[in-house]
Design a protein around this motif. Sequence first.
Motif, PDB file in Angstrom:
ATOM      1  N   VAL A  29     -42.417  11.955  20.736  1.00  0.00           N
ATOM      2  CA  VAL A  29     -42.668  11.266  22.058  1.00  0.00           C
ATOM      3  C   VAL A  29     -41.719  10.000  21.407  1.00  0.00           C
ATOM      4  N   PHE A  30     -40.635   9.307  22.368  1.00  0.00           N
ATOM      5  CA  PHE A  30     -40.398   8.415  21.715  1.00  0.00           C
ATOM      6  C   PHE A  30     -40.490   7.259  21.971  1.00  0.00           C
ATOM      7  N   CYS A  31     -41.188   6.152  22.133  1.00  0.00           N
ATOM      8  CA  CYS A  31     -41.464   5.040  22.169  1.00  0.00           C
ATOM      9  C   CYS A  31     -40.536   3.518  22.001  1.00  0.00           C
ATOM     10  N   HIS A  32     -39.750   3.160  23.161  1.00  0.00           N
ATOM     11  CA  HIS A  32     -38.495   2.475  23.400  1.00  0.00           C
ATOM     12  C   HIS A  32     -39.300   0.559  22.826  1.00  0.00           C
ATOM     13  N   ALA A  33     -37.891   0.280  22.847  1.00  0.00           N
ATOM     14  CA  ALA A  33     -38.044  -1.402  22.309  1.00  0.00           C
ATOM     15  C   ALA A  33     -38.612  -2.057  23.267  1.00  0.00           C
ATOM     16  N   ALA A  34     -38.937  -3.733  22.744  1.00  0.00           N
ATOM     17  CA  ALA A  34     -38.569  -4.276  24.010  1.00  0.00           C
ATOM     18  C   ALA A  34     -38.194  -5.679  24.112  1.00  0.00           C
ATOM     19  N   PRO A  35     -37.054  -5.847  24.641  1.00  0.00           N
ATOM     20  CA  PRO A  35     -37.191  -5.252  26.294  1.00  0.00           C
ATOM     21  C   PRO A  35     -36.759  -3.876  25.748  1.00  0.00           C
ATOM     22  N   GLY A  36     -36.546  -2.243  26.815  1.00  0.00           N
ATOM     23  CA  GLY A  36     -36.899  -1.172  26.741  1.00  0.00           C
ATOM     24  C   GLY A  36     -36.759  -0.157  27.875  1.00  0.00           C
ATOM     25  N   SER A  37     -36.384   1.425  27.665  1.00  0.00           N
ATOM     26  CA  SER A  37     -36.363   1.682  28.992  1.00  0.00           C
ATOM     27  C   SER A  37     -36.785   3.509  28.677  1.00  0.00           C
ATOM     28  N   SER A  38     -36.934   4.066  28.602  1.00  0.00           N
ATOM     29  CA  SER A  38     -37.310   5.350  28.832  1.00  0.00           C
ATOM     30  C   SER A  38     -35.868   6.489  29.028  1.00  0.00           C
ATOM     31  N   VAL A  39     -34.648   5.532  29.214  1.00  0.00           N
ATOM     32  CA  VAL A  39     -33.645   6.024  29.442  1.00  0.00           C
ATOM     33  C   VAL A  39     -32.460   6.138  27.998  1.00  0.00           C
ATOM     34  N   PHE A  40     -33.144   5.539  26.968  1.00  0.00           N
ATOM     35  CA  PHE A  40     -32.243   5.587  25.779  1.00  0.00           C
ATOM     36  C   PHE A  40     -32.246   6.476  25.736  1.00  0.00           C
ATOM     37  N   ASP A  41     -31.526   7.416  24.529  1.00  0.00           N
ATOM     38  CA  ASP A  41     -30.772   8.415  23.510  1.00  0.00           C
ATOM     39  C   ASP A  41     -30.141   8.104  22.510  1.00  0.00           C
ATOM     40  N   PRO A  42     -30.420   7.618  21.271  1.00  0.00           N
ATOM     41  CA  PRO A  42     -29.905   7.415  20.472  1.00  0.00           C
ATOM     42  C   PRO A  42     -29.109   7.202  19.699  1.00  0.00           C
ATOM     43  N   ASP A  43     -28.965   8.715  20.083  1.00  0.00           N
ATOM     44  CA  ASP A  43     -27.678   9.632  19.212  1.00  0.00           C
ATOM     45  C   ASP A  43     -27.549  10.947  20.107  1.00  0.00           C
ATOM     46  N   PRO A  44     -27.288  11.298  21.588  1.00  0.00           N
ATOM     47  CA  PRO A  44     -28.099  12.572  21.850  1.00  0.00           C
ATOM     48  C   PRO A  44     -27.336  13.515  21.259  1.00  0.00           C
ATOM     49  N   ASP A  45     -26.130  13.700  20.274  1.00  0.00           N
ATOM     50  CA  ASP A  45     -25.897  14.537  19.673  1.00  0.00           C
ATOM     51  C   ASP A  45     -26.990  15.287  18.363  1.00  0.00           C
ATOM     52  N   ALA A  46     -27.638  14.653  17.769  1.00  0.00           N
ATOM     53  CA  ALA A  46     -28.924  14.582  16.856  1.00  0.00           C
ATOM     54  C   ALA A  46     -29.524  15.225  17.341  1.00  0.00           C
ATOM     55  N   SER A  47     -30.046  14.377  18.836  1.00  0.00           N
ATOM     56  CA  SER A  47     -31.285  15.460  19.906  1.00  0.00           C
ATOM     57  C   SER A  47     -31.081  16.903  19.976  1.00  0.00           C
ATOM     58  N   ALA A  48     -29.596  16.397  20.331  1.00  0.00           N
ATOM     59  CA  ALA A  48     -29.833  18.275  20.793  1.00  0.00           C
ATOM     60  C   ALA A  48     -29.368  19.312  19.539  1.00  0.00           C
ATOM     61  N   GLU A  49     -28.606  18.760  18.215  1.00  0.00           N
ATOM     62  CA  GLU A  49     -28.707  19.480  17.311  1.00  0.00           C
ATOM     63  C   GLU A  49     -30.102  20.066  16.890  1.00  0.00           C
ATOM     64  N   ARG A  50     -31.116  19.014  16.341  1.00  0.00           N
ATOM     65  CA  ARG A  50     -32.592  19.153  16.181  1.00  0.00           C
ATOM     66  C   ARG A  50     -33.529  19.685  17.611  1.00  0.00           C
ATOM     67  N   HIS A  51     -34.013  21.436  16.988  1.00  0.00           N
ATOM     68  CA  HIS A  51     -34.970  21.863  18.022  1.00  0.00           C
ATOM     69  C   HIS A  51     -36.611  21.294  17.885  1.00  0.00           C
ATOM     70  N   ALA A  52     -36.037  19.819  19.003  1.00  0.00           N
ATOM     71  CA  ALA A  52     -36.867  19.622  19.780  1.00  0.00           C
ATOM     72  C   ALA A  52     -36.919  19.114  21.162  1.00  0.00           C
ATOM     73  N   HIS A  53     -38.076  19.052  21.669  1.00  0.00           N
ATOM     74  CA  HIS A  53     -38.135  18.583  23.177  1.00  0.00           C
ATOM     75  C   HIS A  53     -38.896  16.768  23.377  1.00  0.00           C
ATOM     76  N   ILE A  54     -37.947  15.827  23.427  1.00  0.00           N
ATOM     77  CA  ILE A  54     -37.823  14.849  23.558  1.00  0.00           C
ATOM     78  C   ILE A  54     -38.539  13.610  24.184  1.00  0.00           C
ATOM     79  N   VAL A  55     -39.331  13.165  24.637  1.00  0.00           N
ATOM     80  CA  VAL A  55     -40.174  12.672  25.797  1.00  0.00           C
ATOM     81  C   VAL A  55     -40.449  10.905  25.094  1.00  0.00           C
ATOM     82  N   ALA A  56     -39.952  10.317  26.390  1.00  0.00           N
ATOM     83  CA  ALA A  56     -40.074   9.106  26.208  1.00  0.00           C
ATOM     84  C   ALA A  56     -40.610   8.469  27.289  1.00  0.00           C
TER      85      ALA A  56
END
Length: 308
Positions: A29-56
């Motif tokens: 689970v990823f908790c966003h900044a303030a101001p912020g929202s759930s749509v931000f993926d910090p690094d899509p390449d790293a997110s795709a490479e790591r075997h994890a289902h990420i939810v914000a």
Amino acid sequence: MADRTFALRSGRAVGVSTFGDPDAERLVVFCHAAPGSSVFDPDPDASAERHAHIVAIDRPGYGASEPWPLGSWPSITQAADDIAEYIRSVVVAETVIGVTRPRTVGVVGWSAGGRVALAVAARHPHLVDRVAIVGTPAPNEAVPWIDPKLQALSDELGAMAPGEAMSRLSAMLQPQADAVAAASEPGGVPLEMLGVGPVDQQALSGRGVHDRLGRMLKEAFRQGTGGVAGDILSYTARPWGFELGDVAAKTLIIAGQADAVAGYAHAAWYKKALPDSRMETMPGVGHLAIVPAWGRVLSHVAPAQLTR
């Protein structure tokens, strides 16, 4: 905007975004900044490479999440409990259809989201086994970082009725919303309100980073300034509502070495306050440390072989 909405037991709806590997067993689970929202993926390449289902999840008033109920104080703990309710519902629903995930999850928080991540771990210790916080400011009374005039204003707001405090602070934050709305493209959104400075130019020059941050801010202010006003009140005008000593999860604390918002002193304070923690600094990085640190963060909260 968020991928979907989820109805809490209270009837309030929250926006949910997912990225990474949807078939992975490990839930993060990823908790966003303030101001912020759930749509931000910090690094899509790293997110795709790591075997994890990420939810914000959008906190109240941001993105697709309904505002805080009228007459109630925004709170870090309620935002954390919303996340815990969503996680438990997902585990139950997936179990019914034969999908088995580990019963514990990893939680990450960037900047203000770090407090929410820690609150999830403190209040729901059987749900969270690993936490990572990046660039999260310590309490102002422990490590002073808020302008004294602004803290005095927060103290004044804290003595008001919640509706009055929200209304007054929301009006004061309107210039931020106006600046975001004035940008015709996400890449033109000003990022100073996120604490991004000249030292972050290398991180900001990465492929799509400015656009992703811009989209995040567009979503953050889609309903107006209520989301960020609620966040600010929750950690400057009201008690946090949980004890860091209750965080049993293995915690990684990351600070940008050149972070003018929440640098070394903040990370060191958390290192002393959290029972099972490790602190790391990133040289030559400011408050946007979440971008270059994302791969390291995921390796902590979603290791290939989860060990304690």
